[in-house]
Enzyme design. Structure first.
Site: not given
Ligand code: GLA
Length: 382
Positions: A34, A127, A172, A224
């Protein structure tokens, strides 16, 4: 009715003619690795079976029209008129992909799209990558662009970076495009190599649970970008291309050259890349306890050194471990979203109940706890 038939039917109702095809792209969870993708590191995600479906047809007038089943409003724009910042929310992800393709010199025709997003939004399950990748794949086929899966993943990432404005790494989108059923994907961002690693917890009598905390803290996006900047500055200070270049053996010497705050971030990144390597070795050896240990250590590092966890994620992880999970951690960017827990089948009910009770006790919104199995990557499905 299958999801692909359903979206095809909705397309026909919306546009008055059948779609040329239906494309689907999944969300993901990350087993481990991560906040290392933007440091040229190693990641180990797997695709969810939950996917975004895109029914699509080409138009010859250069206009993109799109609707999303889960939201009001529509996108209708000439592709030549698209520019970063001009659109918000879901239309930005759709338009962003077509904009990137066009900027890269591809001939992108107009398109009609009917999108059905079946990956939960705001749950840290990507998503947005699923949406981007379903559109990228549809455009690739409809315009006969001939781009391969890794290239389309990069197109999707650039759409998010340069059109939507979120400085995400490649994990992702790569997971959504390249994962295969029954496997986790070991992706080496620097080397651009992908290896499929069998991931079958059922073979060991275990289940991977996803705990959706149902929260998404505002701080997430700015934090982030801030973490990413800190890593890039630290790499410059240390005279390396990226933090990937710091070997664990050289870590202490490197940390001594950094501020206290930057050192903690770098300790996470270097440690996390090493944990991915150990986790993959454990997985290959059938050492589930070893994998669980790395997962739990990853969470501690993200909480204490990288500081991207939050109360809900910490409570989920602690409660799962207390009730018998083999390992547990936050997954994705952090500041809410989902945690994952590797759990013996016999302990699934206990873990679920303990997590729910712990959330109730803290006054948190009830979490969603559900098992996840590795599904297939993006593909044409109709
Ligand atoms: C988000 C980003 C990814 C990755 C993770 C953290 O999901 O989109 O690129 O950086 O956070 O590992």
């Amino acid at each position: 009715m299958t999801a692909e038939d359903d979206v095809a039917q909705r397309f026909e109702q919306e546009y008055g003619h059948p779609a040329d095809g239906v494309w689907a792209a999944p969300g993901r969870v990350n087993l481990i690795g991560e906040h290392v993708d933007y440091n040229d590191g190693l990641v180990l995600p797997f695709a969810l079976t939950a996917r975004t479906y895109a029914a699509a047809s080409a138009r010859d007038d250069g206009v993109v029209r799109a609707r999303l089943v889960q939201a009001d409003g529509a996108l209708e724009e000439a592709i030549t008129a698209l520019s970063p910042g001009s659109l918000q929310e879901w239309p930005a992800y759709v338009a962003g992909v077509l904009w990137v393709l066009r900027e890269a010199g591809h001939r992108v025709p107009g398109m009609e799209l009917l999108l059905d997003g079946r990956v939960p939004v705001g749950a840290g399950l990507s998503s947005s990558a699923a949406l981007e990748c379903s559109v990228a794949l549809a455009a690739n086929d409809l315009a006969d662009l001939g781009l391969g899966a890794p290239d389309l993943a990069k197109v999707a990432q650039h759409a998010e970076n340069d059109f939507v404005g979120m400085p995400c790494g490649l994990m992702d989108q790569m997971a959504s495009m390249v994962c295969t059923s029954g496997h986790a994907l070991l992706y080496d961002v620097r080397e651009e190599t992908a290896e499929q690693v069998t991931f079958d917890p059922a073979s060991a009598g275990a289940v991977l649970l996803v705990i959706d905390t149902k929260v998404k803290h505002e701080l997430g996006e700015s934090a982030y970008a801030d973490r990413r900047r800190t890593c890039e500055e630290a790499a410059r200070t240390l005279g390396v291309r990226s933090l990937r270049d710091i070997e664990p053996a050289d870590l202490e010497a490197a940390l001594a050259r950094l501020s206290h705050a930057a050192a903690a971030r770098v300790r996470h990144v270097v440690g996390e890349i090493a944990r991915v390597r150990r986790a993959v070795a454990a997985l290959r050896a059938g050492d589930w306890a070893g994998l669980g240990q790395e997962m739990t250590a990853s969470h501690a590092s993200l909480r204490d050194d990288y500081e991207v966890s939050c109360a809900e994620l910490d409570v989920a992880v602690e409660a799962a471990l207390r009730a018998g999970a083999i390992g547990a951690r936050m997954t994705g960017g952090g500041f809410g979203g989902s945690a994952i827990a590797l759990v013996p089948r016999t302990a699934v009910d206990d873990v679920t109940a303990t997590v729910q009770a712990a959330f109730a006790e803290q006054g948190f919104t009830a979490p969603d706890v559900s098992p996840a199995e590795p599904g297939s990557g993006a593909a044409r499905v109709r």
